[in-house]
Design a protein around this motif. Structure first.
Motif, PDB file in Angstrom:
ATOM      1  N   PHE A 296       0.895  -1.346  -0.048  1.00 21.98           N
ATOM      2  CA  PHE A 296       0.107   0.018  -0.048  1.00 21.98           C
ATOM      3  C   PHE A 296       1.019   1.390  -0.035  1.00 21.98           C
ATOM      4  O   PHE A 296       1.891   1.444   0.805  1.00 21.98           O
ATOM      5  N   SER A 297       0.531   2.222  -0.751  1.00 21.73           N
ATOM      6  CA  SER A 297       1.558   3.382  -0.874  1.00 21.73           C
ATOM      7  C   SER A 297       1.188   4.297   0.308  1.00 21.73           C
ATOM      8  O   SER A 297       2.260   4.938   0.443  1.00 21.73           O
ATOM      9  N   ASP A 298      -0.059   4.340   0.806  1.00 26.13           N
ATOM     10  CA  ASP A 298      -0.172   5.104   1.950  1.00 26.13           C
ATOM     11  C   ASP A 298      -1.432   4.599   2.770  1.00 26.13           C
ATOM     12  O   ASP A 298      -1.882   3.560   2.237  1.00 26.13           O
ATOM     13  N   THR A 299      -1.818   5.160   3.531  1.00 25.79           N
ATOM     14  CA  THR A 299      -2.781   4.771   4.509  1.00 25.79           C
ATOM     15  C   THR A 299      -4.541   4.960   3.851  1.00 25.79           C
ATOM     16  O   THR A 299      -5.134   4.057   4.125  1.00 25.79           O
ATOM     17  N   ARG A 300      -4.449   5.699   2.882  1.00 24.62           N
ATOM     18  CA  ARG A 300      -5.709   5.866   1.908  1.00 24.62           C
ATOM     19  C   ARG A 300      -5.835   4.820   1.006  1.00 24.62           C
ATOM     20  O   ARG A 300      -7.070   3.996   0.963  1.00 24.62           O
ATOM     21  N   ALA A 301      -4.770   4.357   0.644  1.00 29.13           N
ATOM     22  CA  ALA A 301      -4.828   2.961  -0.212  1.00 29.13           C
ATOM     23  C   ALA A 301      -5.137   1.896   0.438  1.00 29.13           C
ATOM     24  O   ALA A 301      -5.788   0.982   0.253  1.00 29.13           O
ATOM     25  N   PHE A 302      -4.549   1.694   1.670  1.00 24.36           N
ATOM     26  CA  PHE A 302      -4.984   0.767   2.648  1.00 24.36           C
ATOM     27  C   PHE A 302      -6.244   0.610   3.001  1.00 24.36           C
ATOM     28  O   PHE A 302      -7.070  -0.345   2.992  1.00 24.36           O
ATOM     29  N   GLN A 303      -6.817   1.876   3.438  1.00 22.82           N
ATOM     30  CA  GLN A 303      -8.322   2.076   3.846  1.00 22.82           C
ATOM     31  C   GLN A 303      -9.203   1.604   2.725  1.00 22.82           C
ATOM     32  O   GLN A 303     -10.271   0.816   3.052  1.00 22.82           O
ATOM     33  N   ARG A 304      -8.994   1.925   1.565  1.00 22.26           N
ATOM     34  CA  ARG A 304      -9.934   1.526   0.591  1.00 22.26           C
ATOM     35  C   ARG A 304      -9.955   0.048   0.136  1.00 22.26           C
ATOM     36  O   ARG A 304     -10.992  -0.437   0.114  1.00 22.26           O
ATOM     37  N   ALA A 305      -8.817  -0.376   0.175  1.00 23.55           N
ATOM     38  CA  ALA A 305      -8.758  -1.924   0.177  1.00 23.55           C
ATOM     39  C   ALA A 305      -9.636  -2.537   1.353  1.00 23.55           C
ATOM     40  O   ALA A 305     -10.299  -3.554   1.082  1.00 23.55           O
TER      41      ALA A 305
ATOM     42  N   CYS B 214      -1.120  -0.076   8.130  1.00 23.58           N
ATOM     43  CA  CYS B 214      -2.217  -0.649   8.631  1.00 23.58           C
ATOM     44  C   CYS B 214      -2.600  -0.216   9.853  1.00 23.58           C
ATOM     45  O   CYS B 214      -3.867   0.027  10.147  1.00 23.58           O
TER      46      CYS B 214
END
Length: 813
Positions: free
Chosen positions: A2-11, A89
């Motif tokens: 994940f490039s950042d927290t936003r990418a993780f949250q979306r997934a 995460c």
């Protein structure tokens, strides 16, 4: 990943909706754990495929580590750390209003092991993947593990460990790779084309179904495999007509008898049925594992004659030693090789680690049981024995005693350690002393016959779990001080020695220790309802409960301290909190009474206001990996007090020193190598040496009763067992009393008592000098890198398996 927290949250949110049909406000902590674990497993699946594909296409040599135990603990946080996304995460979940710590706590400890043997196997898998070495585990998928320990009125009660009740997020079932394993029946010899062939007609068949668990390397692309085998019925009861005609009860009994093979780790072997089940388990594991390896080999390779060039099979103690005759059976009966060619391949494929010198742990099986359950395998073992004894006769003509003592089959028993030595190309001990004892005493005759086979590989632990994960604040402090190279090259921890006298670092190390003690004190309060003094010395002994590990010596010292405090409440004694954690095997009655004694002692001491809180005794039930990760970072004193010459290595000693605890120990196992590194100023050594213990055994001139009569402290402590009121049942501790006096103190508890009391007085004095103590703590941490399993596995790979690192390139993440 994940490039950042936003990418993780979306997934994460998308996966939560797909898997659970929920939005984040409605999700439970367990929902979130399942989603996060599944997300991680799916993300690494491409790496997993790439790893296996690379291994297959390159034809590289791979090692398969066979063990009855893999004590892997919880995997989620370790996997996130290895992938380099833990913080992303944690932050992403916090922003969603979720507790990362609460989510981590939802994961059950995998019930795949009991003690150091299984934890070592787990550490080895971590190091194999992190060093980019092609290596996999092979074990059994126990449905209920060892047992869940409950303490009721001070007594251990064993409950089934339902660790799989909610499934296991990390595993992938592979039914297409299932194999049929057979037991019993009879063997029919038939001559075909001038060659004697053997055909088996089994009495019982069982399906071995593999479940694969990914093993993720640290900050690389390697994902190796832990393959766990589950026992299932061969037939589908609803489809098979023969079973429709039988009674329901017979169907249930048949199904249960098969599934029992992977039901529990270490069934009670005090009965014939229990012993038979253990033997079944061991053959089930090796037959499934070896067949699977050969099947994979034949898909990508040509002649089976080159099997040993690309496959190494390592057996972790004697439990999987049936891999030797099973590989022979397959090569002879299924691949059509002659004996000499099959033996050449087998002995160059298999290597063996010995973990003990205790007689009860050097497995033997009654020949009648062995022959009945595994008729063809027994024939092969018998032939191995005949040929080996012939070789012995040629070397030592007329020396019947030597041949009898070295035989694989003798006195109505099959001796698995002997089979392991004869049928492997390498036999290693797990600490320098242990290996020397094997070579010069326990296996002396074999070492004389096979001097090239014996070698030492001192055990190790994965610093990524036991420091980076278990003690993140200490890990961060180390990185601030010397950089982060130590994470991939643990011997770089030696750079800490340059800073050991730095007062600011000493204070920072002490502050981290105090925070860990605070966390453990809160856990103790929650688990037991007992408040402990966070400024007291946390003196900890956590390990399997066995007489040779001498939890009893620890308790005797506590009782003596208590006596002294009762006599003089103003005694100048630094407050001490003694913490125990241990499981006793269900049939080990002496060990279970020691647990009761610890609780009886705790009940007496913890409620006595006269000693002004200077002593507390705590027993934390159901000791396991996740609990160890909370206990070990908080330790001031590490109790490693086994009878000298009895502990093969120990790995708890390494985990404690890595977290800055100071060791009080005998010169036993890896304690000796710790002492060689840190020196007398940074460790507390006491007690008999191994050669002194051996002299007592040889001469028979040890008299426990004389010590009991001579030392009033011992007389008091021993009398407490019978007349001290430490249990409502006055007979509870008679078995302990008799083990010391009637059985003459087999593990020399009384012999080492005075020395142990004296060394603890030294600990009390030393702890008061905070500068000296903290400096010693840093010295221990600095030298702990030498006990990393990365070092151990590198030695195995170079010197036993001839394994080469193979970097994996993946574009998946």
């Amino acid at each position: 990943m994940f490039s950042d927290t936003r990418a993780f949250q979306r997934a994460f949110l998308e996966k939560l909706q797909v898997m659970q049909g929920k939005i984040v406000d409605d999700a439970t902590a367990y929902d979130c754990f399942t989603v996060l674990g599944t997300l991680v497993r799916e993300f690494i699946s491409k790496r997993w495929i790439d790893t296996n594909t690379k291994y297959k296409h390159t034809g590289c040599k791979q090692v398969y580590y066979f063990s009855m135990e893999f004590l892997i603990g919880r995997l989620l946080e370790s996997n996130l750390i290895n992938l380099g996304i833990r913080d992303v995460c944690a932050e992403g979940l916090a922003e969603l209003g979720l507790s990362f710590e609460e989510i981590l706590q939802q994961e059950s400890d995998a019930g795949l092991g009991n003690g150091g043997l299984g934890r070592l196997a787990a550490c080895f898998l971590d190091s194999l993947a992190s060093l980019q070495l092609p290596g996999h585990g092979s074990g059994i998928r126990y449905k209920h593990g060892f047992f869940e320990q409950k303490i009721i009125n001070g007594y251990q009660v064993e409950l089934p460990e339902y660790w799989l009740k909610d499934g296991y997020v990390w595993e992938i079932r592979r039914p297409e790779k299932a194999l049929e394993i057979t037991f019993g029946g009879h063997v029919q010899p038939v001559t075909e084309n001038g060659r004697l062939q053997f055909y088996s007609e089994p009495a019982e068949r069982v399906l071995a179904v593999p479940y694969d668990v990914p093993v993720i390397g640290y900050r690389n692309q390697t994902v190796n495999t832990l393959r766990l085998w589950s026992a299932e019925p061969v037939v589908d009861f609803e489809q098979e007509q023969p079973f429709q005609e039988q009674s329901y009860q017979k169907i249930v009994e048949y199904k249960h008898s098969l599934e029992a093979i992977s039901e529990f780790l270490y069934p009670d072997d005090s009965t014939y049925e229990g012993k038979l089940l253990r033997l079944k388990q061991q053959y089930f594991l090796v037959s499934a594992g070896v067949h699977s390896i050969i099947r994979s080999f034949k898909k990508k390779n040509g002649s089976i004659a080159h099997f040993h060039e690309t496959v190494a099979i390592h057996v972790n103690d004697t439990h999987p030693v049936l891999a030797i005759p099973e590989l022979m059976r397959i090569l002879l009966d299924e691949e059509g090789l002659g004996w000499d060619d099959a033996w050449f391949i087998t002995t160059r494929t298999i290597s063996y680690t010995n973990h003990t010198i205790l007689a009860e742990a050097l497995e033997t099986w009654p020949t009648d049981m062995f022959r009945s359950l595994l008729p063809r395998v027994y024939m092969i073992v018998d032939e191995i024995n005949e040929r080996f004894c012939k070789d012995l006769w040629n070397r030592y003509p007329g020396d019947w005693e030597r041949i009898h003592k070295m035989a694989i089959i003798a006195d109505g028993a099959v001796k698995m350690a002997h089979l392991a030595i004869v049928g492997s190309h390498s036999v290693n001990g797990v600490a320098k002393l242990h290996t020397e004892i094997l070579k010069k005493r326990e296996m002396q005759r074999f070492n004389q016959f096979y001097p090239h086979k014996f070698n030492n590989k001192t055990n190790g632990i994965t610093h990524r779990r036991w420091l980076l994960k278990a003690n993140p604040k200490l890990a961060s402090l180390i990185t601030e001080t010397i950089g982060d190279r130590w994470i991939s090259q643990p011997t770089a921890l030696l750079q800490l020695l340059k800073h050991a006298e730095d007062s600011s670092l000493q204070q920072a190390v002490e502050q981290v220790k105090q925070e860990n003690k605070h966390k453990l004190a809160n856990m103790i309060q929650d688990m037991t309802g007992i408040a402990v003094d966070e400024t007291s010395i946390f003196d900890i002994q956590v390990k399997r409960l066995h007489a040779y590990k001498r939890q009893l010596l620890n308790v005797f010292h506590i009782l003596d301290l208590y006596r002294r405090l009762r006599e003089n409440p103003d005694l100048d004694l630094r407050p001490r909190t003694f913490i125990f954690g241990a499981k006793a095997a269900p049939g080990y009655h002496l060990a279970k009474r020691v647990i009761k004694l610890i609780h009886g002692t705790a009940e007496r001491i913890n409620k006595d206001p006269a000693i002004r809180g200077k002593l507390k005794v705590i027993f934390l039930e159901n000791y396991r990996v996740s609990l160890a990760e909370s206990i070990i970072p908080a330790a001031d004193v590490s109790e490693q007090i086994s009878t000298a010459g009895k502990e093969a290595s120990g790995t708890g000693n390494m985990k404690f020193m890595m977290n800055g605890a100071l060791t009080v120990g005998t010169m036993d196992g890896a304690n000796i190598e710790i002492f060689e590194k840190v020196g007398n100023d940074n460790m507390f050594v006491f007690g008999l040496a191994a050669d002194e213990v051996l002299q007592f055994y040889a001469n028979g001139n040890y008299r426990a009763f004389e010590l009991y009569k001579k030392d009033p402290r011992l007389a008091y402590v021993m009398d407490q067992l019978i007349h001290g009121g430490l249990s409502a049942n006055q007979a509870d501790f008679q078995i302990i009393f008799d083990s010391i006096l009637a059985n003459n103190d087999e593990y020399f508890v009384l012999a080492d008592f005075a020395s142990y009391v004296d060394i603890h007085a030294k600990i009390d004095r030393t702890y008061r000098d905070r500068r000296r103590w903290n400096q010693s703590s840093i010295v221990n941490i600095a030298h702990s890198g030498g006990f990393s399993s990365d070092r151990t596995i590198t030695d195995y790979a170079d010197e036993i398996w001839q394994l080469q690192a193979l970097p994996i390139v993946s574009n998946s993440l």
